[in-house]
Design a protein around this motif. Structure first.
Motif, PDB file in Angstrom:
ATOM      1  N   GLY A  47       0.781  -1.238   0.000  1.00  0.00           N
ATOM      2  CA  GLY A  47       0.000   0.000   0.000  1.00  0.00           C
ATOM      3  C   GLY A  47       0.806   1.279   0.000  1.00  0.00           C
ATOM      4  O   GLY A  47       0.317   2.320   0.452  1.00  0.00           O
ATOM      5  N   SER A  48       2.039   1.207  -0.472  1.00  0.00           N
ATOM      6  CA  SER A  48       2.872   2.403  -0.625  1.00  0.00           C
ATOM      7  C   SER A  48       3.006   3.138   0.720  1.00  0.00           C
ATOM      8  O   SER A  48       2.904   2.529   1.781  1.00  0.00           O
ATOM      9  N   ASP A  49       3.230   4.440   0.676  1.00  0.00           N
ATOM     10  CA  ASP A  49       3.416   5.171   1.937  1.00  0.00           C
ATOM     11  C   ASP A  49       2.144   5.144   2.783  1.00  0.00           C
ATOM     12  O   ASP A  49       2.201   5.026   4.012  1.00  0.00           O
ATOM     13  N   PHE A  71      -2.007  15.768   2.877  1.00  0.00           N
ATOM     14  CA  PHE A  71      -1.686  14.429   3.390  1.00  0.00           C
ATOM     15  C   PHE A  71      -1.708  14.388   4.917  1.00  0.00           C
ATOM     16  O   PHE A  71      -2.223  13.436   5.503  1.00  0.00           O
ATOM     17  N   TRP A 110      -4.164  12.128   7.688  1.00  0.00           N
ATOM     18  CA  TRP A 110      -3.853  11.385   8.928  1.00  0.00           C
ATOM     19  C   TRP A 110      -4.747  11.865  10.067  1.00  0.00           C
ATOM     20  O   TRP A 110      -5.116  11.087  10.942  1.00  0.00           O
ATOM     21  N   THR A 143       3.857  14.883   9.254  1.00  0.00           N
ATOM     22  CA  THR A 143       4.463  14.675   7.943  1.00  0.00           C
ATOM     23  C   THR A 143       5.741  15.505   7.891  1.00  0.00           C
ATOM     24  O   THR A 143       5.709  16.672   8.279  1.00  0.00           O
ATOM     25  N   ASN A 159       7.663  16.345   5.167  1.00  0.00           N
ATOM     26  CA  ASN A 159       7.557  17.302   4.064  1.00  0.00           C
ATOM     27  C   ASN A 159       6.127  17.279   3.533  1.00  0.00           C
ATOM     28  O   ASN A 159       5.672  16.253   3.027  1.00  0.00           O
ATOM     29  N   ASP A 198       5.454  10.573   8.690  1.00  0.00           N
ATOM     30  CA  ASP A 198       5.319  10.305   7.258  1.00  0.00           C
ATOM     31  C   ASP A 198       6.391  11.139   6.558  1.00  0.00           C
ATOM     32  O   ASP A 198       6.279  12.359   6.462  1.00  0.00           O
ATOM     33  N   THR A 215       7.616  10.555   3.390  1.00  0.00           N
ATOM     34  CA  THR A 215       7.740   9.988   2.049  1.00  0.00           C
ATOM     35  C   THR A 215       8.414  10.911   1.040  1.00  0.00           C
ATOM     36  O   THR A 215       9.150  10.453   0.188  1.00  0.00           O
ATOM     37  N   SER A 216       8.180  12.217   1.142  1.00  0.00           N
ATOM     38  CA  SER A 216       8.834  13.094   0.165  1.00  0.00           C
ATOM     39  C   SER A 216      10.055  13.778   0.771  1.00  0.00           C
ATOM     40  O   SER A 216      10.501  14.814   0.299  1.00  0.00           O
ATOM     41  N   SER A 258       7.843   5.926   0.462  1.00  0.00           N
ATOM     42  CA  SER A 258       7.539   5.083  -0.697  1.00  0.00           C
ATOM     43  C   SER A 258       8.684   5.183  -1.694  1.00  0.00           C
ATOM     44  O   SER A 258       9.377   6.195  -1.754  1.00  0.00           O
ATOM     45  N   GLN A 273       8.423   5.575  -4.766  1.00  0.00           N
ATOM     46  CA  GLN A 273       8.064   6.393  -5.930  1.00  0.00           C
ATOM     47  C   GLN A 273       8.435   7.872  -5.819  1.00  0.00           C
ATOM     48  O   GLN A 273       8.200   8.632  -6.743  1.00  0.00           O
ATOM     49  N   LYS A 274       8.997   8.289  -4.708  1.00  0.00           N
ATOM     50  CA  LYS A 274       9.272   9.725  -4.534  1.00  0.00           C
ATOM     51  C   LYS A 274      10.724  10.068  -4.893  1.00  0.00           C
ATOM     52  O   LYS A 274      11.057  10.113  -6.059  1.00  0.00           O
TER      53      LYS A 274
HETATM   54  C1  LIG Z   1       3.248  13.420   2.375  1.00  0.00           C
HETATM   55  C2  LIG Z   1       2.581  12.300   1.652  1.00  0.00           C
HETATM   56  N1  LIG Z   1       2.006  11.324   2.364  1.00  0.00           N
HETATM   57  C3  LIG Z   1       1.405  10.283   1.762  1.00  0.00           C
HETATM   58  C4  LIG Z   1       1.355  10.194   0.397  1.00  0.00           C
HETATM   59  C5  LIG Z   1       0.662   9.031  -0.221  1.00  0.00           C
HETATM   60  O1  LIG Z   1       1.633   8.258  -0.802  1.00  0.00           O
HETATM   61  P1  LIG Z   1       1.330   6.899  -1.555  1.00  0.00           P
HETATM   62  O2  LIG Z   1       0.426   7.249  -2.682  1.00  0.00           O
HETATM   63  O3  LIG Z   1       2.682   6.469  -1.986  1.00  0.00           O
HETATM   64  O4  LIG Z   1       0.687   6.000  -0.580  1.00  0.00           O
HETATM   65  C6  LIG Z   1       1.942  11.171  -0.392  1.00  0.00           C
HETATM   66  C7  LIG Z   1       1.884  11.096  -1.859  1.00  0.00           C
HETATM   67  O5  LIG Z   1       2.179  12.018  -2.564  1.00  0.00           O
HETATM   68  C8  LIG Z   1       2.578  12.239   0.257  1.00  0.00           C
HETATM   69  O6  LIG Z   1       3.154  13.189  -0.455  1.00  0.00           O
END
Ligand SMILES: Cc1ncc(COP(=O)(O)O)c(C=O)c1O
Length: 371
Positions: free
Chosen positions: A70-72, A97, A101, A139, A141, A166, A168-169, A187, A189-190
């Motif tokens: 499920g990615s991030d 994002f 949460w 988060t 970023n 979180d 992810t970025s 994730s 993908q970033k």
């Molecule tokens: C800060 C943040 N959290 C969560 C997500 C969701 O990531 P994912 O689609 O990889 O689950 C993103 C996606 O851009 C994000 O930028």
């Protein structure tokens, strides 16, 4: 005048982000394809995805890394559903994002003792109000506002609650104070330009201790379960995934990690991202019609750079369309819930030379729609 030089790579999306320079699918190691992920070969690749991440990121001793579904989002929800409940929760949000949460914590988990520390797009939450006797969810970023946490000084080393982040970025593009974070998610993908669908979940020893001493009162789907009989499922942190991953995506991630190593490790990916931000900062400083959405320069993201233009909402959309039609910038419109503007990804896989080539096109598109 219409510029003549175009970016060689017009991919400036904030996710999935541009592939690394020189990326070729044909170069991926594909011997795991068509084999069981539980075979020795498959488990080795998945184990490397965990251990190489820990090594290259420089995680402290005892921190565990898992590949999850499920990615991030999957990684964050797995953490929140498994860990939250025994303490109050402070949740910080300053863009979409982070707000997601908040929704999870307030409306889905329905936790009773929650402090919401919210801020508008462009601003950041007031860190002085955070109660670290609570678990703290935030988060690093904010991808949709381009506002990042400037440093970890506000997180006490002797906190009682868990710091659940979180990132992810941010991971691979920003310095992260690992010892001040108990859960970190990202994730592929970033910043590394990997693929979606798989998430990375990093746990500190304190987070593991929570998992082993607390059972949430709500049902946990199999996909979220990290313990068995009150003990951590250690295999999960060695590549024994809960369910079947894409081995093609795993190869792609290992290729990205090898690239990080080749160019000099995380300091090099951070430097690439910061150099990219500088191209945009110089441009913004030289043009009064474009500004950062992030108000405080210390909070300006060096990955998801969000900019506002002195134009109406429809004109901004035209700028984005024009640049796409010219093949000079794809996917740079602001996130759907964010204020109108553009968002240009400046993570490590983007080349500064491509951003430099893009800047005159931005001026050109602005002129086109404003005259
Ligand atoms: C800060 C943040 N959290 C969560 C997500 C969701 O990531 P994912 O689609 O990889 O689950 C993103 C996606 O851009 C994000 O930028």
């Amino acid at each position: 005048m219409q510029p003549t030089v175009k970016p060689k790579n017009p991919n400036f999306s904030s996710g999935p982000c541009s592939k690394r320079p020189g990326y070729k699918v044909a170069d991926l190691q594909l011997d795991t394809l068509g084999r069981s992920h539980r075979s020795a070969l498959g488990k080795k690749a998945l184990g490397l995805a965990c251990s190489e991440s820990a090594r290259i990121l420089g995680l402290p001793e005892g921190y565990r890394v898992a590949v999850v579904a499920g990615s991030d989002t999957g990684a964050m929800e797995m953490a929140m559903w498994s860990l939250l409940g025994p303490r109050g929760v402070d949740v910080l949000a300053w863009e979409s994002f982070g707000s997601g949460w908040v929704t999870d914590i307030v409306k889905q988990l329905k936790l009773p003792n929650v402090n919401k520390l919210e801020a508008a797009y462009g601003d950041i939450s007031d860190f002085s109000k955070v109660n670290f006797d609570h678990d703290v969810v935030f988060t690093w970023n904010g991808t949709t506002s381009g506002v990042k946490v400037p440093n970890g000084d506000w997180i006490p080393a002797d906190r009682a609650g868990l710091a659940i982040c979180d990132a992810t970025s941010a991971v691979f593009a920003m310095e992260l104070p690992w010892d001040k974070l108990d859960v970190i998610t990202y994730s592929w993908q970033k910043v590394l330009g990997g693929e979606g669908a798989h998430g990375m979940l990093i746990l500190s020893p304190r987070a593991v201790q929570r998992l082993e001493s607390y059972t949430p009162p709500w049902p946990l789907p199999k996909l979220f379960r990290m313990t068995s009989g009150g003990k951590l499922t250690e295999g999960l942190f060695k590549g024994d995934t809960i369910n079947t991953p894409s081995m093609l995506c795993v190869s792609d991630y290992l290729d990205a990690l090898a690239w990080v190593e080749r160019i000099g490790g995380v300091p090099a990916t951070i430097a690439r991202s910061e150099a990219n931000l500088k191209v945009l900062s110089d441009f913004v400083a030289a043009n009064d019609w474009i500004s950062f959405l992030a108000k405080d320069p210390a909070t300006r993201s060096n990955t998801s750079v969000c900019l506002t233009l002195k134009l109406g909402d429809e004109q901004v959309k035209k700028v984005v369309k024009l640049l796409e039609a010219e093949g000079v910038a794809y996917d740079i419109g602001a996130y759907k819930d964010a204020p109108a503007g553009i968002r240009i990804w400046c993570g490590a896989t983007v080349e500064s030379s491509d951003l430099q080539a893009l800047m005159p096109w931005l001026s050109w598109a602005y002129q086109q729609v404003s005259t």
